[in-house]
Design an enzyme around this catalytic site. Structure first.
Site, PDB file in Angstrom:
ATOM      1  N   PHE A 120       0.969  -1.069  -0.101  1.00  0.00           N
ATOM      2  CA  PHE A 120      -0.149  -0.043   0.078  1.00  0.00           C
ATOM      3  C   PHE A 120       0.694   1.292   0.008  1.00  0.00           C
ATOM      4  O   PHE A 120       1.933   1.436   0.976  1.00  0.00           O
ATOM      5  CB  PHE A 120      -0.913   0.024   1.324  1.00  0.00           C
ATOM      6  CG  PHE A 120      -1.951   1.151   1.265  1.00  0.00           C
ATOM      7  CD1 PHE A 120      -3.011   1.327   0.592  1.00  0.00           C
ATOM      8  CD2 PHE A 120      -1.636   2.236   2.020  1.00  0.00           C
ATOM      9  CE1 PHE A 120      -3.807   2.307   0.504  1.00  0.00           C
ATOM     10  CE2 PHE A 120      -2.595   3.332   2.423  1.00  0.00           C
ATOM     11  CZ  PHE A 120      -3.560   3.463   1.504  1.00  0.00           C
ATOM     12  N   ASN A 136      -3.983   2.175   9.891  1.00  0.00           N
ATOM     13  CA  ASN A 136      -4.797   2.914   8.878  1.00  0.00           C
ATOM     14  C   ASN A 136      -5.515   1.667   8.004  1.00  0.00           C
ATOM     15  O   ASN A 136      -4.972   1.124   7.069  1.00  0.00           O
ATOM     16  CB  ASN A 136      -4.046   3.661   7.669  1.00  0.00           C
ATOM     17  CG  ASN A 136      -4.842   4.091   6.545  1.00  0.00           C
ATOM     18  OD1 ASN A 136      -5.916   4.332   6.768  1.00  0.00           O
ATOM     19  ND2 ASN A 136      -4.109   4.545   5.674  1.00  0.00           N
ATOM     20  N   PRO A 137      -6.487   1.180   8.638  1.00  0.00           N
ATOM     21  CA  PRO A 137      -7.242  -0.127   7.966  1.00  0.00           C
ATOM     22  C   PRO A 137      -7.765   0.129   6.660  1.00  0.00           C
ATOM     23  O   PRO A 137      -8.028   1.057   6.517  1.00  0.00           O
ATOM     24  CB  PRO A 137      -8.050  -0.379   9.057  1.00  0.00           C
ATOM     25  CG  PRO A 137      -8.872   0.796   9.675  1.00  0.00           C
ATOM     26  CD  PRO A 137      -7.429   1.709   9.428  1.00  0.00           C
TER      27      PRO A 137
END
Length: 282
Positions: A100, A197-198
């Protein structure tokens, strides 16, 4: 100062190439010129500021490589996968496909975390879904806290570990593969703050093309985007701890049904972006 030779022979003037490449990215990005400058500077191995040197040239081999990368970007492939890095909190983080890409708004989560760390003298922090390690490594870099980080991706664990080494915090940043805090069960009682920060994007959401190249497990949180929060708060007793997580701007009311005594904070753009749960006794 760059030591490259000025244009001669078969070399092409760099600004002619930059103009052509920028045109290829129109409609793909609003910052086409800047992105081309970053790609060109990456290929040439010089600072983008040095591209302004008069009559700087590129060899046919360099031109071919630049054009290949620009075409890749034009297809929607993320810029920062091409560059191999992303700046976050003033630090350069390695990123690559399968990991990510850290977002600017998440810097505000780190800044909030650092304020709380200083206020309460927090020494142990967890970072769930660390990705590149941007949150956890930054916390370790700018505080004295020890960070225990997790991610379900082997690639993310590898890159996060490299970033910790890159920024000199590998003695206080520990990362293991696994979901939630399961890899550090033995540390749970000592953890004072939990950050994440899911994945909170709804599975039906329409995202920009370049975002879809990123790992879906880091983006999508189920039908309503709240699967992570349900499982986390259903699984762990957060008594005595601070929990700070990023959220979607439209998820506040539903999150109130999942966890009580929570404060929701807005980001600098005025959008609800963070969930703060403070269950410390003092």
């Amino acid at each position: 100062m760059d030591t490259r030779k000025n244009v001669s022979g078969a070399e092409r003037k760099i600004w002619s190439l930059i103009r052509d490449c920028s045109g290829k990215l129109e409609g793909v990005t609003e910052t086409s010129v800047l992105e081309v400058l970053l790609i060109v500077s990456r290929v040439l191995g010089i600072r983008k500021e040095d591209l302004f040197l008069k009559d700087l040239g590129v060899s046919p081999t360099e031109e071919k490589r630049i054009l290949e990368l620009v075409e890749k970007r034009a297809s929607g492939y993320p810029l920062h996968y091409i560059l191999g890095e992303k700046e976050f909190m003033g630090l350069s983080f390695l990123v690559e496909e399968g990991v990510f890409v850290p977002r600017p708004e998440t810097e505000e989560l780190v800044e909030l975390a650092l304020e709380l760390i200083r206020k309460y003298g927090i020494k142990t922090v967890a970072d769930i879904g660390t990705g590149s390690g941007a949150i956890g490594v930054s916390v370790a870099k700018f505080s004295d806290a020890i960070v225990f980080a997790t991610d379900v991706s082997s690639k993310a664990v590898e890159i996060a570990r490299k970033n910790a080494e890159r920024h000199g915090v590998s003695d206080r940043f520990f990362v293991r593969k696994g979901e939630f805090l399961e890899p550090f069960k033995e540390k749970f009682a000592s953890i004072e703050m939990i950050l994440s920060n899911p994945p909170y994007v709804k599975s039906s959401a329409h995202l920009p093309k370049d975002v879809l190249f990123e790992p879906p497990e880091a983006l999508f949180g189920g039908e309503d985007g709240l699967d992570f929060y349900r499982e986390f708060f259903g699984r762990y007793d957060t008594s005595g701890k601070i929990v700070l997580m990023e959220i979607g701007e439209d998820q506040v009311e539903e999150l109130k049904k999942i966890v009580s005594d929570t404060v929701f904070l807005k980001d600098s753009a005025g959008k609800y972006r963070f969930l703060l749960l403070n269950r410390r006794s003092s």
